[in-house]
Design a protein around this motif. Structure first.
Motif, mmCIF file in Angstrom:
data_model
loop_
_atom_site.group_PDB
_atom_site.id
_atom_site.type_symbol
_atom_site.label_atom_id
_atom_site.label_comp_id
_atom_site.label_asym_id
_atom_site.label_seq_id
_atom_site.Cartn_x
_atom_site.Cartn_y
_atom_site.Cartn_z
ATOM 1 N N CYS A 175 0.900 -1.198 0.055
ATOM 2 C CA CYS A 175 -0.092 0.132 0.080
ATOM 3 C C CYS A 175 0.755 1.369 -0.033
ATOM 4 O O CYS A 175 0.254 2.465 -0.103
ATOM 5 C CB CYS A 175 -0.938 -0.014 1.211
ATOM 6 S SG CYS A 175 -1.933 -1.519 1.173
ATOM 7 N N ARG A 176 2.263 1.182 0.202
ATOM 8 C CA ARG A 176 2.819 2.202 0.102
ATOM 9 C C ARG A 176 3.129 2.928 -1.101
ATOM 10 O O ARG A 176 2.997 2.680 -2.334
ATOM 11 C CB ARG A 176 4.522 1.830 0.447
ATOM 12 C CG ARG A 176 4.608 1.490 1.785
ATOM 13 C CD ARG A 176 5.908 1.050 2.187
ATOM 14 N NE ARG A 176 6.469 0.602 3.446
ATOM 15 C CZ ARG A 176 7.505 0.156 3.817
ATOM 16 N NH1 ARG A 176 8.491 0.045 3.042
ATOM 17 N NH2 ARG A 176 7.567 -0.310 5.004
ATOM 18 N N GLU A 177 2.798 4.399 -1.121
ATOM 19 C CA GLU A 177 3.039 5.222 -2.304
ATOM 20 C C GLU A 177 4.419 5.745 -2.367
ATOM 21 O O GLU A 177 4.953 6.027 -1.132
ATOM 22 C CB GLU A 177 1.981 6.396 -2.202
ATOM 23 C CG GLU A 177 0.615 5.992 -2.165
ATOM 24 C CD GLU A 177 -0.542 7.234 -2.329
ATOM 25 O OE1 GLU A 177 0.299 8.437 -2.281
ATOM 26 O OE2 GLU A 177 -1.541 6.990 -2.258
ATOM 27 N N PRO A 178 4.899 6.141 -3.565
ATOM 28 C CA PRO A 178 6.320 6.592 -3.602
ATOM 29 C C PRO A 178 6.494 8.078 -3.181
ATOM 30 O O PRO A 178 5.576 8.863 -3.317
ATOM 31 C CB PRO A 178 6.493 6.656 -5.100
ATOM 32 C CG PRO A 178 5.221 6.732 -5.572
ATOM 33 C CD PRO A 178 4.407 5.869 -4.934
ATOM 34 N N LEU A 179 7.516 8.461 -2.295
ATOM 35 C CA LEU A 179 7.717 9.560 -1.652
ATOM 36 C C LEU A 179 7.843 10.781 -2.889
ATOM 37 O O LEU A 179 8.525 10.491 -3.808
ATOM 38 C CB LEU A 179 8.937 9.775 -0.681
ATOM 39 C CG LEU A 179 9.025 10.912 0.043
ATOM 40 C CD1 LEU A 179 7.818 11.195 0.777
ATOM 41 C CD2 LEU A 179 10.220 10.742 0.890
ATOM 42 N N ARG A 180 6.898 11.727 -2.699
ATOM 43 C CA ARG A 180 7.335 12.809 -3.827
ATOM 44 C C ARG A 180 7.868 14.115 -3.294
ATOM 45 O O ARG A 180 7.471 14.174 -1.906
ATOM 46 C CB ARG A 180 5.926 13.180 -4.457
ATOM 47 C CG ARG A 180 5.336 12.006 -5.304
ATOM 48 C CD ARG A 180 4.191 12.168 -6.061
ATOM 49 N NE ARG A 180 3.300 11.104 -6.384
ATOM 50 C CZ ARG A 180 2.486 11.083 -7.246
ATOM 51 N NH1 ARG A 180 1.982 12.133 -8.113
ATOM 52 N NH2 ARG A 180 1.765 9.805 -7.932
ATOM 53 N N GLY A 181 8.409 14.717 -4.006
ATOM 54 C CA GLY A 181 8.946 16.194 -3.469
ATOM 55 C C GLY A 181 9.013 16.960 -4.701
ATOM 56 O O GLY A 181 9.027 16.495 -5.909
ATOM 57 N N GLN A 182 9.514 18.246 -4.325
ATOM 58 C CA GLN A 182 9.549 19.368 -5.498
ATOM 59 C C GLN A 182 10.946 19.748 -5.050
ATOM 60 O O GLN A 182 11.259 20.345 -4.032
ATOM 61 C CB GLN A 182 8.569 20.305 -5.259
ATOM 62 C CG GLN A 182 8.952 21.375 -6.447
ATOM 63 C CD GLN A 182 7.432 22.273 -6.491
ATOM 64 O OE1 GLN A 182 6.910 22.342 -7.428
ATOM 65 N NE2 GLN A 182 7.733 23.218 -5.881
ATOM 66 N N LEU A 233 9.131 18.113 -10.186
ATOM 67 C CA LEU A 233 8.303 17.304 -9.186
ATOM 68 C C LEU A 233 9.188 15.667 -9.405
ATOM 69 O O LEU A 233 8.901 15.206 -10.593
ATOM 70 C CB LEU A 233 6.979 17.379 -9.612
ATOM 71 C CG LEU A 233 6.038 16.260 -8.915
ATOM 72 C CD1 LEU A 233 6.067 16.736 -7.271
ATOM 73 C CD2 LEU A 233 4.576 16.226 -9.311
ATOM 74 N N VAL A 234 9.446 15.132 -8.364
ATOM 75 C CA VAL A 234 10.231 13.702 -8.311
ATOM 76 C C VAL A 234 9.566 12.803 -7.569
ATOM 77 O O VAL A 234 8.618 13.216 -6.395
ATOM 78 C CB VAL A 234 11.616 14.068 -8.077
ATOM 79 C CG1 VAL A 234 12.557 14.873 -9.172
ATOM 80 C CG2 VAL A 234 11.851 14.546 -6.763
ATOM 81 N N ALA A 235 9.818 11.600 -7.802
ATOM 82 C CA ALA A 235 9.264 10.477 -7.088
ATOM 83 C C ALA A 235 10.480 9.579 -6.631
ATOM 84 O O ALA A 235 11.311 9.386 -7.655
ATOM 85 C CB ALA A 235 8.044 9.473 -7.876
ATOM 86 N N LEU A 236 10.531 9.283 -5.257
ATOM 87 C CA LEU A 236 11.953 8.553 -5.005
ATOM 88 C C LEU A 236 11.436 6.889 -5.298
ATOM 89 O O LEU A 236 10.359 6.584 -5.009
ATOM 90 C CB LEU A 236 12.055 8.570 -3.798
ATOM 91 C CG LEU A 236 13.109 9.985 -3.131
ATOM 92 C CD1 LEU A 236 12.234 11.177 -3.610
ATOM 93 C CD2 LEU A 236 13.569 9.908 -1.673
#
Length: 222
Positions: free
Chosen positions: A147-154, A198-201
């Motif tokens: 259920c984990r979503e990828p961590l997103r950041g800007q 905007l990136v996803a780890l």
């Protein structure tokens, strides 16, 4: 008279049971500081139950009139249409393009179904759906891997105003196993521009640690 009181008592019991089921779902939602909490879910469940009772039994006095026909499913269809307005008002899109409120809106949708089921007299179905909904919320909020979503950041970079500099930023991010979801550039002057990425780890690594080695960073947000 006693028969009428018994019938009305059964109707009231259905509304109370629907309200209790909505209350249970609302308590779980409010405990997670969601927009729609105890009062909203309680009122939605009670309202949908009352509407179903009206749909099934509210027109019994006119059925004996010649030429009069009643479609009980119309009120039920109206409930489904009306709740879409309430659910739509709970869904928001953040400044990073992330959608929030979907689960809360879905919870309102489920609560309507519970109220309608109890209003029809389907107590086991309404109670079972309530228990299933609460169990799903508790289980899926326990940080399960599936259920984990990828961590997103800007991340905002200040680079030279050239295509090569922007391509270099993308390569640096991809080297750190970051997926670049969206890029927005803002020209500051003839020589420099701001690049908002905007990136996803790919993993659950510390975001600040990953970008510590990058240069030309103006700011970052997760």
């Amino acid at each position: 008279m006693s028969e009428w009181l018994t019938e009305q008592g059964i109707f009231l019991l259905r509304v109370i049971v629907a309200g209790v089921c909505g209350l249970a779902i609302g308590i779980e939602r409010q405990s997670r500081m969601k927009t729609a909490g105890v009062r909203t879910h309680f009122m939605v469940a009670v309202a949908s139950s009352v509407m179903m009772l009206i749909s099934k039994y509210g027109f019994m006095d006119v059925l004996s009139i010649d030429g009069i026909s009643v479609d009980a499913s119309r009120v039920a269809a109206g409930i489904i249409t009306g709740i879409g307005i309430l659910g739509g008002g709970l869904i928001f899109t953040g400044k990073q393009g992330l959608v929030s409120g979907m689960t809360t809106a879905a919870g309102i949708w489920v609560t309507v179904g519970v109220g309608m089921a109890v209003g029809c007299g389907m107590y086991p179905l309404g109670i079972a759906v309530t228990v299933l909904t609460l169990a799903a919320q508790f289980v899926f909020h326990r940080n399960l891997r599936i259920c984990r979503e990828p961590l997103r950041g800007q991340i905002v970079f200040s680079v030279a105003n050239s295509p090569e500099a922007i391509e270099n930023v993308i390569r640096q991010l991809e080297t750190l196993d970051m997926e670049v979801l969206r890029i927005k550039t803002e020209i500051k002057d003839r020589k420099t521009c701001l690049v908002r990425c905007l990136v996803a780890l790919s993993g659950r690594k510390e975001f600040a640690t990953q970008i510590a080695g990058l240069g030309q960073i103006v700011s970052y947000e997760i």
